[in-house]
Design a protein around this motif. Structure first.
Motif, PDB file in Angstrom:
ATOM      1  N   GLN A  10      20.905   2.187   5.876  1.00 48.51           N
ATOM      2  CA  GLN A  10      20.804   1.464   7.143  1.00 48.51           C
ATOM      3  C   GLN A  10      22.166   1.476   7.815  1.00 48.51           C
ATOM      4  O   GLN A  10      23.175   1.160   7.190  1.00 48.51           O
ATOM      5  N   PHE A  11      22.179   1.839   9.099  1.00 48.52           N
ATOM      6  CA  PHE A  11      23.406   1.895   9.875  1.00 48.52           C
ATOM      7  C   PHE A  11      23.176   1.232  11.223  1.00 48.52           C
ATOM      8  O   PHE A  11      22.072   1.293  11.765  1.00 48.52           O
ATOM      9  N   ALA A  12      24.216   0.634  11.758  1.00 53.88           N
ATOM     10  CA  ALA A  12      24.178   0.113  13.124  1.00 53.88           C
ATOM     11  C   ALA A  12      24.833   1.187  14.002  1.00 53.88           C
ATOM     12  O   ALA A  12      26.044   1.372  13.967  1.00 53.88           O
ATOM     13  N   LEU A  13      24.014   1.944  14.746  1.00 53.66           N
ATOM     14  CA  LEU A  13      24.495   3.067  15.540  1.00 53.66           C
ATOM     15  C   LEU A  13      24.226   2.844  17.018  1.00 53.66           C
ATOM     16  O   LEU A  13      23.259   2.182  17.400  1.00 53.66           O
ATOM     17  N   ASP A  14      25.079   3.423  17.843  1.00 51.87           N
ATOM     18  CA  ASP A  14      24.946   3.341  19.290  1.00 51.87           C
ATOM     19  C   ASP A  14      23.720   4.163  19.719  1.00 51.87           C
ATOM     20  O   ASP A  14      23.683   5.376  19.519  1.00 51.87           O
ATOM     21  N   PRO A  15      22.715   3.512  20.323  1.00 48.90           N
ATOM     22  CA  PRO A  15      21.493   4.241  20.707  1.00 48.90           C
ATOM     23  C   PRO A  15      21.750   5.354  21.723  1.00 48.90           C
ATOM     24  O   PRO A  15      21.075   6.383  21.698  1.00 48.90           O
ATOM     25  N   GLU A  16      22.734   5.186  22.587  1.00 45.29           N
ATOM     26  CA  GLU A  16      23.049   6.232  23.569  1.00 45.29           C
ATOM     27  C   GLU A  16      23.593   7.475  22.873  1.00 45.29           C
ATOM     28  O   GLU A  16      23.255   8.599  23.240  1.00 45.29           O
ATOM     29  N   LYS A  17      24.408   7.278  21.849  1.00 47.22           N
ATOM     30  CA  LYS A  17      24.923   8.424  21.086  1.00 47.22           C
ATOM     31  C   LYS A  17      23.782   9.146  20.377  1.00 47.22           C
ATOM     32  O   LYS A  17      23.754  10.371  20.325  1.00 47.22           O
ATOM     33  N   ILE A  18      22.849   8.383  19.832  1.00 48.70           N
ATOM     34  CA  ILE A  18      21.704   8.996  19.149  1.00 48.70           C
ATOM     35  C   ILE A  18      20.877   9.807  20.148  1.00 48.70           C
ATOM     36  O   ILE A  18      20.474  10.938  19.854  1.00 48.70           O
ATOM     37  N   ARG A  19      20.625   9.260  21.330  1.00 51.00           N
ATOM     38  CA  ARG A  19      19.878  10.002  22.359  1.00 51.00           C
ATOM     39  C   ARG A  19      20.609  11.292  22.733  1.00 51.00           C
ATOM     40  O   ARG A  19      19.983  12.347  22.877  1.00 51.00           O
ATOM     41  N   THR A  20      21.918  11.202  22.879  1.00 48.32           N
ATOM     42  CA  THR A  20      22.711  12.388  23.235  1.00 48.32           C
ATOM     43  C   THR A  20      22.636  13.436  22.135  1.00 48.32           C
ATOM     44  O   THR A  20      22.436  14.622  22.413  1.00 48.32           O
ATOM     45  N   VAL A  21      22.774  13.002  20.878  1.00 47.02           N
ATOM     46  CA  VAL A  21      22.694  13.936  19.749  1.00 47.02           C
ATOM     47  C   VAL A  21      21.299  14.548  19.670  1.00 47.02           C
ATOM     48  O   VAL A  21      21.154  15.740  19.392  1.00 47.02           O
ATOM     49  N   ARG A  22      20.256  13.759  19.936  1.00 48.23           N
ATOM     50  CA  ARG A  22      18.892  14.303  19.910  1.00 48.23           C
ATOM     51  C   ARG A  22      18.733  15.401  20.951  1.00 48.23           C
ATOM     52  O   ARG A  22      18.099  16.430  20.689  1.00 48.23           O
ATOM     53  N   LYS A  23      19.317  15.199  22.140  1.00 44.24           N
ATOM     54  CA  LYS A  23      19.239  16.226  23.185  1.00 44.24           C
ATOM     55  C   LYS A  23      20.003  17.472  22.770  1.00 44.24           C
ATOM     56  O   LYS A  23      19.515  18.593  22.929  1.00 44.24           O
ATOM     57  N   ILE A  24      21.217  17.286  22.261  1.00 46.57           N
ATOM     58  CA  ILE A  24      22.056  18.423  21.876  1.00 46.57           C
ATOM     59  C   ILE A  24      21.399  19.241  20.777  1.00 46.57           C
ATOM     60  O   ILE A  24      21.384  20.471  20.826  1.00 46.57           O
ATOM     61  N   THR A  25      20.851  18.555  19.780  1.00 44.82           N
ATOM     62  CA  THR A  25      20.284  19.247  18.619  1.00 44.82           C
ATOM     63  C   THR A  25      18.805  19.592  18.791  1.00 44.82           C
ATOM     64  O   THR A  25      18.228  20.262  17.939  1.00 44.82           O
ATOM     65  N   LYS A  26      18.205  19.093  19.881  1.00 48.40           N
ATOM     66  CA  LYS A  26      16.767  19.296  20.138  1.00 48.40           C
ATOM     67  C   LYS A  26      15.924  18.745  18.981  1.00 48.40           C
ATOM     68  O   LYS A  26      14.897  19.311  18.611  1.00 48.40           O
ATOM     69  N   ALA A  27      16.382  17.628  18.416  1.00 52.40           N
ATOM     70  CA  ALA A  27      15.687  16.996  17.303  1.00 52.40           C
ATOM     71  C   ALA A  27      14.511  16.166  17.812  1.00 52.40           C
ATOM     72  O   ALA A  27      14.545  15.624  18.913  1.00 52.40           O
ATOM     73  N   LYS A  28      13.486  16.065  17.004  1.00 57.09           N
ATOM     74  CA  LYS A  28      12.297  15.292  17.362  1.00 57.09           C
ATOM     75  C   LYS A  28      12.431  13.825  16.958  1.00 57.09           C
ATOM     76  O   LYS A  28      11.759  12.972  17.530  1.00 57.09           O
ATOM     77  N   THR A  29      13.266  13.539  15.963  1.00 54.30           N
ATOM     78  CA  THR A  29      13.434  12.168  15.492  1.00 54.30           C
ATOM     79  C   THR A  29      14.927  11.832  15.400  1.00 54.30           C
ATOM     80  O   THR A  29      15.779  12.730  15.367  1.00 54.30           O
ATOM     81  N   ASP A  30      15.222  10.534  15.339  1.00 47.10           N
ATOM     82  CA  ASP A  30      16.605  10.109  15.161  1.00 47.10           C
ATOM     83  C   ASP A  30      17.161  10.618  13.837  1.00 47.10           C
ATOM     84  O   ASP A  30      18.299  11.078  13.771  1.00 47.10           O
TER      85      ASP A  30
END
Length: 69
Positions: A10-30
């Motif tokens: 379990q981690f407390a992560l910045d949701p905006e960073k996760i969204r950005t990483v999902r776009k960059i990596t074209k990932a389907k899930t966090d």
């Protein structure tokens, strides 16, 4: 990269960073995005280590600035 045993964390992560990483990596899930991001960091470190080991030998130049010391 081969995948080993998965563990739950379990981690407390910045949701905006996760969204950005999902776009960059074209990932389907966090989870997939974070896994791909970690793979990218590992690969980048391996590249940097190889570049550092050959720095100054022959005519290999650091075009991408990965070996700044």
């Amino acid at each position: 990269m081969p995948h080993a045993l998965k563990i739950r964390k379990q981690f407390a992560l910045d949701p905006e960073k996760i969204r950005t990483v999902r776009k960059i990596t074209k990932a389907k899930t966090d989870t997939e995005a974070i896994d791909k991001a970690m793979d990218m960091v590992i690969a980048d470190t391996e590249i940097k280590n190889v570049l550092s080991s050959v720095k100054g030998k022959g005519k290999i130049r650091d075009l991408y600035g990965r070996c700044k010391n």
